[in-house]
Write a protein that holds these residues in place. Structure first.
Motif, mmCIF file in Angstrom:
data_model
loop_
_atom_site.group_PDB
_atom_site.id
_atom_site.type_symbol
_atom_site.label_atom_id
_atom_site.label_comp_id
_atom_site.label_asym_id
_atom_site.label_seq_id
_atom_site.Cartn_x
_atom_site.Cartn_y
_atom_site.Cartn_z
ATOM 1 N N LYS A 71 12.243 -16.534 -64.639
ATOM 2 C CA LYS A 71 11.593 -17.812 -64.922
ATOM 3 C C LYS A 71 10.405 -17.547 -65.834
ATOM 4 N N ASP A 72 10.278 -18.333 -66.897
ATOM 5 C CA ASP A 72 9.206 -18.130 -67.867
ATOM 6 C C ASP A 72 7.877 -18.726 -67.423
ATOM 7 N N GLY A 73 7.897 -19.578 -66.418
ATOM 8 C CA GLY A 73 6.650 -20.173 -65.937
ATOM 9 C C GLY A 73 6.930 -21.140 -64.816
ATOM 10 N N LYS A 74 5.872 -21.658 -64.214
ATOM 11 C CA LYS A 74 6.021 -22.574 -63.109
ATOM 12 C C LYS A 74 6.768 -23.827 -63.562
ATOM 13 N N GLY A 75 7.807 -24.154 -62.820
ATOM 14 C CA GLY A 75 8.591 -25.318 -63.148
ATOM 15 C C GLY A 75 9.664 -25.076 -64.199
ATOM 16 N N ALA A 76 9.658 -23.888 -64.829
ATOM 17 C CA ALA A 76 10.658 -23.595 -65.857
ATOM 18 C C ALA A 76 12.002 -23.300 -65.205
ATOM 19 N N LYS A 77 13.050 -23.580 -65.922
ATOM 20 C CA LYS A 77 14.393 -23.322 -65.430
ATOM 21 C C LYS A 77 14.676 -21.830 -65.443
ATOM 22 N N ALA A 78 15.266 -21.354 -64.364
ATOM 23 C CA ALA A 78 15.612 -19.934 -64.295
ATOM 24 C C ALA A 78 16.725 -19.620 -65.277
ATOM 25 N N ARG A 79 16.611 -18.476 -65.959
ATOM 26 C CA ARG A 79 17.615 -18.032 -66.923
ATOM 27 C C ARG A 79 18.273 -16.766 -66.384
ATOM 28 N N ALA A 80 19.586 -16.735 -66.393
ATOM 29 C CA ALA A 80 20.325 -15.606 -65.836
ATOM 30 C C ALA A 80 20.423 -14.473 -66.858
ATOM 31 N N LEU A 81 20.191 -13.269 -66.377
ATOM 32 C CA LEU A 81 20.360 -12.085 -67.217
ATOM 33 C C LEU A 81 21.808 -11.611 -67.170
ATOM 34 N N THR A 82 22.201 -10.885 -68.198
ATOM 35 C CA THR A 82 23.546 -10.300 -68.253
ATOM 36 C C THR A 82 23.669 -9.063 -67.377
#
Length: 409
Positions: A71-82
């Motif tokens: 997550k890039d910051g509070k409230g940001a959408k989680a991004r999945a790693l490969t």
């Protein structure tokens, strides 16, 4: 076909550059973007810095289900790693168990660039992070992949033989000339497998120019930025103008530095039939088309290079480790590299490769930097990266019955 008549360097044109008039255009990668350290006088490992936490995505990642997410910051959408968490943990455990002073292993899917593992450990500096993207390590004989590709384009075949004497550990100008003392001969393919320095030096001297080797290095993305989610060092390569310096560099003794991530990408070029595919750390959109990549070698040259790399595991420097019962990797190809700094002593050992040879599923790079006493080297770590990586990337399912039989029991 000469190297200059082959594929273009790739990248954009830039004006100027060291040693060039302001009006001269130089392809990206022909000129190192910063001074290249002296391997013997100023080994960059002594000054290597860790990744800042803000850009160390693997350190920030959290396990959610079977995926690592950031997550890039509070409230940001989680991004999945490969990254494959199981593979990442397995390779990290190997490095920790054997207490390597410095070590890293990268596993990726050649066709997509998806990075499946970037494992690392430093017993010497436990707080050091980012070894997989630091180009602080001499490329050593891994650079023979570049030299070998240039020789193939210059018309040298894998079967072309060169005769020699000496030159196993160190080269001199006398080794470049044919001599009555040349009592042994090797083909280019076997010289790749056995990592015969003097053969590569003599063939570089006879068949390659400074410009030819510089262009091939640039095509393999030396002296060029590698776009990646984690800031990655540029792998610097100094190609000297003088004849002996050129031959010495072609053999793997030059001031050329490589990151483990870049090492896996070198192997992936051959695996992809000659195409460079940028590495990816965030899971791509499933609807996006597969990457086309950048042409580095022709498919014919890539096949010849792959055949030469196969010699490493069948008759060359990694044959013993790949023959170990219960740990064999079918269809593996690759290249080893070893080199040592004297003061302070650091023994660098590499393995880069891919498997299987037909329809490759994983490409790897493994680096271990040892003290005088050591427990594992790069070829062992590379074999395990291939073996464990293949377990996590299953082969595509094949039809075992004709389509007309579908639905019949």
């Amino acid at each position: 076909m000469t190297a200059d008549a082959g594929l273009p360097v790739g990248g954009t044109l830039v004006a100027g550059g060291a040693g060039l008039d302001g009006g001269t255009l130089a392809m990206v990668g022909l000129v190192p973007p910063s001074p290249v350290p002296s391997r013997e006088k100023a080994p960059p490992l002594l000054k290597v810095q860790g990744l800042p936490h803000a850009v160390d995505l693997l350190a920030r990642a959290k396990l959610e289900g079977e995926q690592l997410v950031v997550k890039d910051g509070k409230g940001a959408k989680a991004r999945a790693l490969t990254i494959d968490p199981v593979l990442q943990a397995s390779l990290t455990q190997i490095l920790r168990t054997y207490e390597v002073p410095f070590g890293a292993a990268v596993v990726l899917e050649p066709a997509t660039g998806r990075v499946l593992a970037m494992a690392e450990h430093s017993q010497a500096r436990p707080d050091l992070r980012g070894l997989a993207v630091r180009a602080a390590f001499p490329a050593a004989s891994i650079f023979k992949i570049v030299t070998g590709s240039a020789l193939l384009e210059a018309g040298v075949t894998p079967e072309t033989e060169e005769c020699f004497h000496g030159g196993k550990r160190r080269l001199s100008e006398k080794h470049l000339e044919d001599s009555d003392r040349d009592g042994a001969c090797l083909s280019l393919a076997l010289a790749m497998g056995k990592s015969a320095n003097v053969i590569f030096a003599k063939m570089t001297h006879k068949h390659l120019s400074v410009e030819t080797l510089r262009r091939m290095a640039a095509r393999f993305h030396f002296n060029r930025e590698i776009p990646f989610a984690v800031p990655t060092d540029v792998s610097l390569a100094a190609i000297p103008e003088d004849e002996f310096g050129l031959a010495n560099t072609g053999a793997g003794f030059g001031d050329v530095f490589l990151s483990p991530l870049h090492g896996a990408l070198l192997a992936a070029v051959a695996a992809n039939g000659g195409r460079w595919v940028d590495p990816v750390l965030f899971e791509p959109d499933l609807t996006a088309p597969p990457p086309e990549g950048e042409a580095v070698l022709t498919p014919t040259t890539a096949r010849a290079l792959t055949a030469m790399l196969e010699e490493t595991v069948t008759h060359g420097t990694a044959r013993h480790i790949f023959r170990e019962r219960g740990f064999r990797v079918d269809g593996a190809v690759g290249k080893t590299g070893t080199l040592a700094d004297r003061e302070p002593f650091h023994d660098y050992s590499w393995f880069v490769g891919f498997a299987p040879k037909e329809h490759p599923r994983v490409a790897v790079a493994a680096l271990v930097v040892n003290d005088p006493k050591w427990r594992i080297r790069g070829s062992y770590l590379g074999r395990e990266a291939l073996r464990l990586g293949l377990e996590r990337v299953p082969a595509p399912m094949e039809l075992t019955a004709p389509a007309s039989a579908a639905g019949k029991h």
